[in-house]
Design a protein around this motif. Structure first.
Motif, PDB file in Angstrom:
ATOM      1  N   LYS A 237     -27.138  74.257  98.101  1.00 45.92           N
ATOM      2  CA  LYS A 237     -27.450  72.921  97.606  1.00 45.92           C
ATOM      3  C   LYS A 237     -27.986  72.941  96.184  1.00 45.92           C
ATOM      4  CE  LYS A 237     -28.578  71.041 102.191  1.00 45.92           C
ATOM      5  NZ  LYS A 237     -29.598  70.287 102.975  1.00 45.92           N
ATOM      6  N   ASP A 238     -28.733  73.990  95.849  1.00 49.38           N
ATOM      7  CA  ASP A 238     -29.348  74.084  94.530  1.00 49.38           C
ATOM      8  C   ASP A 238     -29.817  75.523  94.341  1.00 49.38           C
ATOM      9  OD1 ASP A 238     -30.307  73.376  92.052  1.00 49.38           O
ATOM     10  OD2 ASP A 238     -31.582  71.750  92.768  1.00 49.38           O
ATOM     11  N   GLY A 239     -30.522  75.766  93.251  1.00 52.36           N
ATOM     12  CA  GLY A 239     -31.034  77.097  92.996  1.00 52.36           C
ATOM     13  C   GLY A 239     -30.333  77.773  91.835  1.00 52.36           C
ATOM     14  N   ASN A 240     -30.903  78.887  91.431  1.00 49.47           N
ATOM     15  CA  ASN A 240     -30.358  79.699  90.347  1.00 49.47           C
ATOM     16  C   ASN A 240     -30.049  81.073  90.930  1.00 49.47           C
ATOM     17  OD1 ASN A 240     -29.638  80.831  87.925  1.00 49.47           O
ATOM     18  ND2 ASN A 240     -31.717  80.958  87.124  1.00 49.47           N
ATOM     19  N   ILE A 241     -28.758  81.427  90.990  1.00 49.71           N
ATOM     20  CA  ILE A 241     -28.320  82.642  91.675  1.00 49.71           C
ATOM     21  C   ILE A 241     -27.572  83.531  90.694  1.00 49.71           C
ATOM     22  CG2 ILE A 241     -26.973  83.557  93.597  1.00 49.71           C
ATOM     23  CD1 ILE A 241     -27.224  80.746  94.901  1.00 49.71           C
ATOM     24  N   ILE A 242     -28.061  84.752  90.526  1.00 48.38           N
ATOM     25  CA  ILE A 242     -27.411  85.743  89.666  1.00 48.38           C
ATOM     26  C   ILE A 242     -27.030  86.937  90.528  1.00 48.38           C
ATOM     27  CG2 ILE A 242     -27.662  87.251  87.667  1.00 48.38           C
ATOM     28  CD1 ILE A 242     -29.798  85.289  86.637  1.00 48.38           C
ATOM     29  N   ILE A 243     -25.752  87.309  90.484  1.00 45.24           N
ATOM     30  CA  ILE A 243     -25.227  88.328  91.399  1.00 45.24           C
ATOM     31  C   ILE A 243     -24.447  89.388  90.643  1.00 45.24           C
ATOM     32  CG2 ILE A 243     -23.425  88.709  93.142  1.00 45.24           C
ATOM     33  CD1 ILE A 243     -24.325  86.062  94.439  1.00 45.24           C
TER      34      ILE A 243
END
Length: 522
Positions: A237-243
């Motif tokens: 839904k939201d968030g800051n994701i670095i993979i």
């Protein structure tokens, strides 16, 4: 100069397959029960690792047993409404919890390293509300090998049989050296917090039933998948994701025959940045339907057969800012691709920009799809229906699938010739209005360009210029808006006398139309 118009009614276009409805029952999270403020935790048990284990347990005579063997702590609880607060540091510890009821687990500046097993091992099938106290740093590290523990699962540095629901504005760092970093045999839900997850062996986050991300900041470096759900769904839904992942970045992976399991994925928002490093690694992969409703999504893959976004069923993009640079297909689906909106840029190193093994429908948005030389294509849908009713499309490759004239309501142009990197391709209307200014991103001896836009009107005349210069305005990966074009060489004129107009010659890939006429290159 070339001046010719070629309707494509006789060309072998994509077929007339219907797009399947894709209606399936979706499991959804229980928002009311997952919100920690809807639960009461009236009793507190504190455990501190400071040289020795310090335990404060006011519930010792009321259903909560806390036993320590060195820094190995085991909690057995038959009581309700318990909060456990953990703090301190240990280099040879663990917390294992058995509970008949849901509970709250607060990490208040906790560092646990367990050389022979998980740092936290929850053998309860109930909800666990994990609170990361604001401003605290919490670190969990497991060993590369685990001591055997009967039939109990212990799959990660932080493992739970039940649901793990994270709140709070602290930081949690998990170092997984045996298998996963964070794992639940039920689901993981993240409302807030900062997470640094590393798995040297397997997944960053691994669940059985679901992964739900409502917010927070996640940085995940995983040997295999960064986020995987085995038998359920993923909802972002939201968030800051670095993979950074060796295999899939984010994936639902159920391949079994249980019809009650729907391995869908929905992305509604957030910022997602994925880099995969392995052969065949996908940035985002769903074994079920994949729907993108928003968000800022950027994906890079670099090894052979590594695709950007893939659905093994239906892929729908309703909105979002999506940038994919992939070795293989940038966007791929097995059944259908439907794009209703968003700003989408796809650049493939060795294959197609957008590739549907079924139907392809575009109703809105801006889509730039860059494929490689023939037989690869900007837009590829084999022999299936290619329907365009809106949006701005630019496809470049060695070939293209041909829009299906009898279902399209917006005109398209197919231009065949050669193309040179960093050369402008410009279309203007008879009254001088700019229709398209685009900077060609790669050199192709045989370039096929597909263009469709609401600005391209039926029965109107247009002129193509190549080269020249552009000033002002803004550009989205070479597509200029509000800019001033000048100079250039007139390459062709055409009139949109049919739904799909071709100029020059182009090679027909799978589902593409055959070429004709004189070359339109420059």
């Amino acid at each position: 100069m070339v001046s010719l118009v070629m309707p494509v009614l006789s060309l072998p276009a994509c077929g007339t397959d219907d797009i399947s409805s894709g209606e399936e029952t979706k499991a959804v999270p229980d928002d009311e029960k997952d919100q920690v403020e809807n639960s009461d935790f009236s009793s507190t048990v504190t455990i501190s690792f400071d040289n020795a284990v310090n335990i404060s347990n006011p519930m010792a005579d009321n259903g909560v047993s806390v036993q320590a063997s060195g820094d190995q702590v085991t909690i057995i609880s038959t009581a309700e409404e318990i909060e456990y607060i953990l703090s301190g540091s240990t280099a040879n510890g663990m917390v294992k919890i058995y509970s008949d009821y849901k509970f709250k687990l607060t990490l208040n500046g906790l560092t646990i390293t367990n050389p022979s097993g998980p740092a936290i091992n929850i053998q309860s099938h109930k909800r666990v509300f994990v609170q990361l106290n604001e401003g605290t740093q919490n670190t969990l590290t497991d060993g590369s090998s685990y001591a055997t523990n009967g039939s109990e699962d212990q799959k990660a540095a932080f493992f739970s049989e039940g649901q793990l629901i994270f709140n709070g504005n602290g930081t949690l760092t998990i170092n997984g050296n045996n298998k996963h970093a964070l794992c639940s045999d039920d689901y993981v839900r993240i409302y807030e917090g900062t997470f640094n997850l590393t798995s040297k062996v397997s997944d960053g986050i691994h669940t059985n039933d679901a992964v739900i991300i409502d917010g927070g900041t996640l940085t995940i470096n995983a040997a295999t998948d960064a986020i995987e759900c085995e038998e359920g769904y993923i909802l972002i839904k939201d968030g800051n994701i670095i993979i950074i992942s060796g295999d899939e970045g984010i994936t639902t992976s159920y391949e079994g025959s249980d019809s009650s399991i729907n391995p869908y994925m929905d992305i509604d928002g957030g910022t997602i940045n994925i880099t995969t490093t392995g052969t065949s690694a996908k940035g985002i992969k769903s074994l079920g339907n994949l729907t993108i409703n928003g968000g800022d999504i950027r994906i890079k893959t670099s090894r052979s057969e590594a695709e950007g976004i893939e659905s093994k069923k239906e892929l729908t993009i309703n909105d979002g800012y999506i940038i994919v640079e992939a070795y293989d297909d940038c966007i791929n689906a097995a059944t259908s691709i439907v794009i209703n909106g968003g700003d989408i840029y796809c650049y493939s190193t060795a294959n197609d920009g957008v590739d549907s093994n079924g139907t392809l429908t575009i109703t809105g948005g801006t889509v730039i799809a860059i494929g490689t030389s023939s037989p690869e294509e900007g837009f590829d849908c084999d022999q299936n229906t290619f329907k365009i009713t809106g949006g701005t499309l630019i496809g470049i490759g060695g070939s293209t699938s041909t829009p299906t004239s009898n279902v399209c309501t917006q005109p398209s142009l197919i231009y065949g010739g050669s193309g040179t990197q960093n050369t402008l391709f410009h279309i203007s209307a008879a009254d001088g209005t700019d229709i398209l200014t685009f900077n060609i991103p790669r050199t192709l001896q045989q370039m096929t360009l597909l263009f469709s836009s609401p600005a391209l009107k039926s029965g109107s005349g247009y002129t193509i210029h190549t080269g020249g210069t552009v000033a002002g305005g803004t550009d989205f990966y070479g597509l200029y808006s509000g800019a001033t074009y000048s100079g250039g060489t007139q390459a062709a004129t055409f009139t949109t006398s049919s739904m799909v107009t071709t100029i020059g010659s182009y090679s027909g890939g799978p589902g593409g139309g055959g070429g004709g006429g004189r070359p339109g290159g420059w």
